[in-house]
Motif scaffolding. Structure first.
Motif, PDB file in Angstrom:
ATOM      1  N   ARG A   1      13.269 -25.563 -74.811  1.00 28.92           N
ATOM      2  CA  ARG A   1      12.897 -24.271 -74.542  1.00 28.92           C
ATOM      3  C   ARG A   1      13.108 -24.045 -72.854  1.00 28.92           C
ATOM      4  O   ARG A   1      12.396 -23.099 -72.483  1.00 28.92           O
ATOM      5  CB  ARG A   1      11.323 -24.090 -74.942  1.00 28.92           C
ATOM      6  N   ALA A   2      13.482 -25.160 -72.355  1.00 29.65           N
ATOM      7  CA  ALA A   2      13.679 -24.724 -71.008  1.00 29.65           C
ATOM      8  C   ALA A   2      14.622 -23.555 -70.516  1.00 29.65           C
ATOM      9  O   ALA A   2      14.011 -22.921 -69.664  1.00 29.65           O
ATOM     10  CB  ALA A   2      14.250 -26.146 -69.919  1.00 29.65           C
ATOM     11  N   CYS A   3      15.403 -23.302 -71.239  1.00 30.76           N
ATOM     12  CA  CYS A   3      16.096 -22.065 -71.011  1.00 30.76           C
ATOM     13  C   CYS A   3      15.485 -20.797 -71.183  1.00 30.76           C
ATOM     14  O   CYS A   3      15.928 -19.905 -70.501  1.00 30.76           O
ATOM     15  CB  CYS A   3      17.678 -22.167 -71.826  1.00 30.76           C
ATOM     16  N   SER A   4      14.723 -20.898 -72.251  1.00 24.47           N
ATOM     17  CA  SER A   4      14.101 -19.628 -72.525  1.00 24.47           C
ATOM     18  C   SER A   4      13.113 -19.188 -71.470  1.00 24.47           C
ATOM     19  O   SER A   4      12.801 -17.909 -71.216  1.00 24.47           O
ATOM     20  CB  SER A   4      13.267 -19.770 -73.921  1.00 24.47           C
ATOM     21  N   ALA A   5      12.689 -20.057 -70.662  1.00 17.84           N
ATOM     22  CA  ALA A   5      11.612 -19.743 -69.574  1.00 17.84           C
ATOM     23  C   ALA A   5      12.404 -19.176 -68.202  1.00 17.84           C
ATOM     24  O   ALA A   5      11.824 -18.306 -67.591  1.00 17.84           O
ATOM     25  CB  ALA A   5      11.068 -21.222 -68.901  1.00 17.84           C
ATOM     26  N   ILE A   6      13.665 -19.342 -68.421  1.00 14.37           N
ATOM     27  CA  ILE A   6      14.660 -18.731 -67.355  1.00 14.37           C
ATOM     28  C   ILE A   6      15.230 -17.290 -67.713  1.00 14.37           C
ATOM     29  O   ILE A   6      15.212 -16.347 -66.853  1.00 14.37           O
ATOM     30  CB  ILE A   6      15.635 -19.566 -66.870  1.00 14.37           C
TER      31      ILE A   6
ATOM     32  N   SER B   1      15.333 -13.953 -70.405  1.00 13.76           N
ATOM     33  CA  SER B   1      14.780 -13.323 -71.419  1.00 13.76           C
ATOM     34  C   SER B   1      15.547 -12.891 -72.704  1.00 13.76           C
ATOM     35  O   SER B   1      15.219 -12.480 -73.835  1.00 13.76           O
ATOM     36  CB  SER B   1      14.200 -11.997 -70.778  1.00 13.76           C
ATOM     37  N   SER B   2      16.725 -13.175 -72.518  1.00 14.02           N
ATOM     38  CA  SER B   2      17.830 -13.170 -73.602  1.00 14.02           C
ATOM     39  C   SER B   2      17.827 -14.407 -74.589  1.00 14.02           C
ATOM     40  O   SER B   2      18.522 -14.524 -75.404  1.00 14.02           O
ATOM     41  CB  SER B   2      19.228 -12.855 -72.996  1.00 14.02           C
ATOM     42  N   ILE B   3      17.000 -15.430 -74.301  1.00 17.17           N
ATOM     43  CA  ILE B   3      16.537 -16.204 -75.150  1.00 17.17           C
ATOM     44  C   ILE B   3      15.245 -16.385 -75.962  1.00 17.17           C
ATOM     45  O   ILE B   3      14.461 -16.197 -75.042  1.00 17.17           O
ATOM     46  CB  ILE B   3      16.959 -17.746 -74.392  1.00 17.17           C
ATOM     47  N   SER B   4      15.351 -16.321 -77.147  1.00 19.95           N
ATOM     48  CA  SER B   4      13.956 -16.183 -77.725  1.00 19.95           C
ATOM     49  C   SER B   4      13.535 -17.313 -78.640  1.00 19.95           C
ATOM     50  O   SER B   4      14.466 -18.040 -79.131  1.00 19.95           O
ATOM     51  CB  SER B   4      13.833 -14.986 -78.510  1.00 19.95           C
ATOM     52  N   VAL B   5      12.357 -17.496 -78.607  1.00 17.73           N
ATOM     53  CA  VAL B   5      11.954 -18.817 -79.497  1.00 17.73           C
ATOM     54  C   VAL B   5      10.909 -18.517 -80.360  1.00 17.73           C
ATOM     55  O   VAL B   5      10.074 -17.663 -80.060  1.00 17.73           O
ATOM     56  CB  VAL B   5      10.939 -19.867 -78.266  1.00 17.73           C
ATOM     57  N   SER B   6      10.865 -19.114 -81.642  1.00 16.55           N
ATOM     58  CA  SER B   6       9.967 -18.685 -82.760  1.00 16.55           C
ATOM     59  C   SER B   6       9.629 -20.187 -83.176  1.00 16.55           C
ATOM     60  O   SER B   6      10.381 -20.913 -83.317  1.00 16.55           O
ATOM     61  CB  SER B   6      10.407 -17.838 -83.672  1.00 16.55           C
TER      62      SER B   6
ATOM     63  N   SER C   1      12.935 -22.371 -83.808  1.00 18.01           N
ATOM     64  CA  SER C   1      13.875 -21.480 -83.707  1.00 18.01           C
ATOM     65  C   SER C   1      14.240 -20.880 -82.598  1.00 18.01           C
ATOM     66  O   SER C   1      13.357 -20.379 -81.935  1.00 18.01           O
ATOM     67  CB  SER C   1      13.945 -20.641 -84.944  1.00 18.01           C
ATOM     68  N   ILE C   2      15.505 -21.286 -81.925  1.00 12.91           N
ATOM     69  CA  ILE C   2      15.902 -20.553 -80.532  1.00 12.91           C
ATOM     70  C   ILE C   2      17.029 -19.796 -80.889  1.00 12.91           C
ATOM     71  O   ILE C   2      18.154 -20.378 -81.407  1.00 12.91           O
ATOM     72  CB  ILE C   2      16.179 -21.799 -79.521  1.00 12.91           C
ATOM     73  N   THR C   3      16.902 -18.546 -80.565  1.00 12.22           N
ATOM     74  CA  THR C   3      18.115 -17.583 -80.714  1.00 12.22           C
ATOM     75  C   THR C   3      18.586 -17.255 -79.297  1.00 12.22           C
ATOM     76  O   THR C   3      17.743 -16.834 -78.371  1.00 12.22           O
ATOM     77  CB  THR C   3      17.426 -16.187 -81.419  1.00 12.22           C
ATOM     78  N   PHE C   4      20.012 -17.403 -79.198  1.00 14.52           N
ATOM     79  CA  PHE C   4      20.634 -17.101 -77.956  1.00 14.52           C
ATOM     80  C   PHE C   4      21.278 -15.849 -78.012  1.00 14.52           C
ATOM     81  O   PHE C   4      22.252 -15.435 -78.969  1.00 14.52           O
ATOM     82  CB  PHE C   4      21.627 -18.265 -77.536  1.00 14.52           C
ATOM     83  N   HIS C   5      21.120 -14.895 -77.220  1.00 12.48           N
ATOM     84  CA  HIS C   5      21.572 -13.443 -77.221  1.00 12.48           C
ATOM     85  C   HIS C   5      22.614 -13.404 -76.350  1.00 12.48           C
ATOM     86  O   HIS C   5      22.426 -13.999 -75.183  1.00 12.48           O
ATOM     87  CB  HIS C   5      20.452 -12.381 -77.282  1.00 12.48           C
ATOM     88  N   PRO C   6      23.366 -12.355 -76.379  1.00 10.08           N
ATOM     89  CA  PRO C   6      24.475 -12.079 -75.176  1.00 10.08           C
ATOM     90  C   PRO C   6      23.593 -11.876 -73.937  1.00 10.08           C
ATOM     91  O   PRO C   6      22.605 -11.164 -74.038  1.00 10.08           O
ATOM     92  CB  PRO C   6      25.175 -10.980 -75.801  1.00 10.08           C
ATOM     93  N   HIS C   7      24.171 -12.222 -72.868  1.00 12.79           N
ATOM     94  CA  HIS C   7      23.400 -12.060 -71.602  1.00 12.79           C
ATOM     95  C   HIS C   7      24.191 -11.875 -70.403  1.00 12.79           C
ATOM     96  O   HIS C   7      25.497 -12.255 -70.573  1.00 12.79           O
ATOM     97  CB  HIS C   7      22.226 -13.496 -71.349  1.00 12.79           C
TER      98      HIS C   7
ATOM     99  N   ARG D   1      22.203 -21.240 -63.190  1.00 12.88           N
ATOM    100  CA  ARG D   1      20.634 -21.554 -63.488  1.00 12.88           C
ATOM    101  C   ARG D   1      20.447 -22.138 -64.627  1.00 12.88           C
ATOM    102  O   ARG D   1      19.376 -23.053 -64.885  1.00 12.88           O
ATOM    103  CB  ARG D   1      19.836 -20.076 -63.284  1.00 12.88           C
ATOM    104  N   LEU D   2      21.045 -21.678 -65.815  1.00 12.58           N
ATOM    105  CA  LEU D   2      20.624 -22.116 -67.221  1.00 12.58           C
ATOM    106  C   LEU D   2      21.163 -23.352 -67.241  1.00 12.58           C
ATOM    107  O   LEU D   2      20.588 -24.666 -67.908  1.00 12.58           O
ATOM    108  CB  LEU D   2      21.173 -21.306 -68.379  1.00 12.58           C
TER     109      LEU D   2
END
Length: 129
Positions: free
Chosen positions: A12-17, A19-24, A31-37, A44-45
């Motif tokens: 989840r390090a990427c999701s902290a940077i 907002s286009s990456i969501s975690v559930s 589950s980690i969802t990567f959306h276009p960004h 940075r990611l």
């Protein structure tokens, strides 16, 4: 940004940077969802990813990675992905004095164990007075 699915550990390090990456999470799966960004975030990611799973490149559609969760051996709560624990174990196994059994504990139970181990000598010393 491209994600190497074999290298991603689900930390989840990427999701902290971004907002286009969501975690559930549920009790067994993260589950980690990567959306276009915005590609300006990619550098940075890349720097934030401890597993080196992120590289430059365009991915036009969203996608999701799923990871099996590890449960704490003391309280039973899920606290990290299996891959995350394996990654940490590979990097700290050479550290002198580290107890690998601590990797089976959630951060809360690790803190409790450390408090107890530090408190025991104090209690023994006070009892000798």
């Amino acid at each position: 940004m491209k994600i190497d699915e074999r290298r991603c550990i689900g930390c989840r390090a990427c999701s902290a940077i971004s907002s286009s990456i969501s975690v559930s999470e549920d009790s067994d799966v993260r589950s980690i969802t990567f959306h276009p960004h915005d590609e300006s975030m990619t550098e940075r990611l890349i720097e934030a990813c401890p597993a080196g799973a992120i590289s430059p490149g365009l991915k036009a559609e969203s996608f999701t990675l799923t990871f099996r969760m590890r449960r704490c051996s003391t309280c039973g709560e899920p606290f990290a992905t299996e891959r995350e624990i394996e990654h940490v174990a590979a990097h700290i196994s050479q550290m002198q004095g580290f107890q690998m059994s601590w990797l089976d504990l959630c951060p809360e139970c690790r803190r409790d164990g450390q408090r107890r181990s530090h408190a025991l000598p104090c209690i023994r010393t006070r009892g000798r007075r």
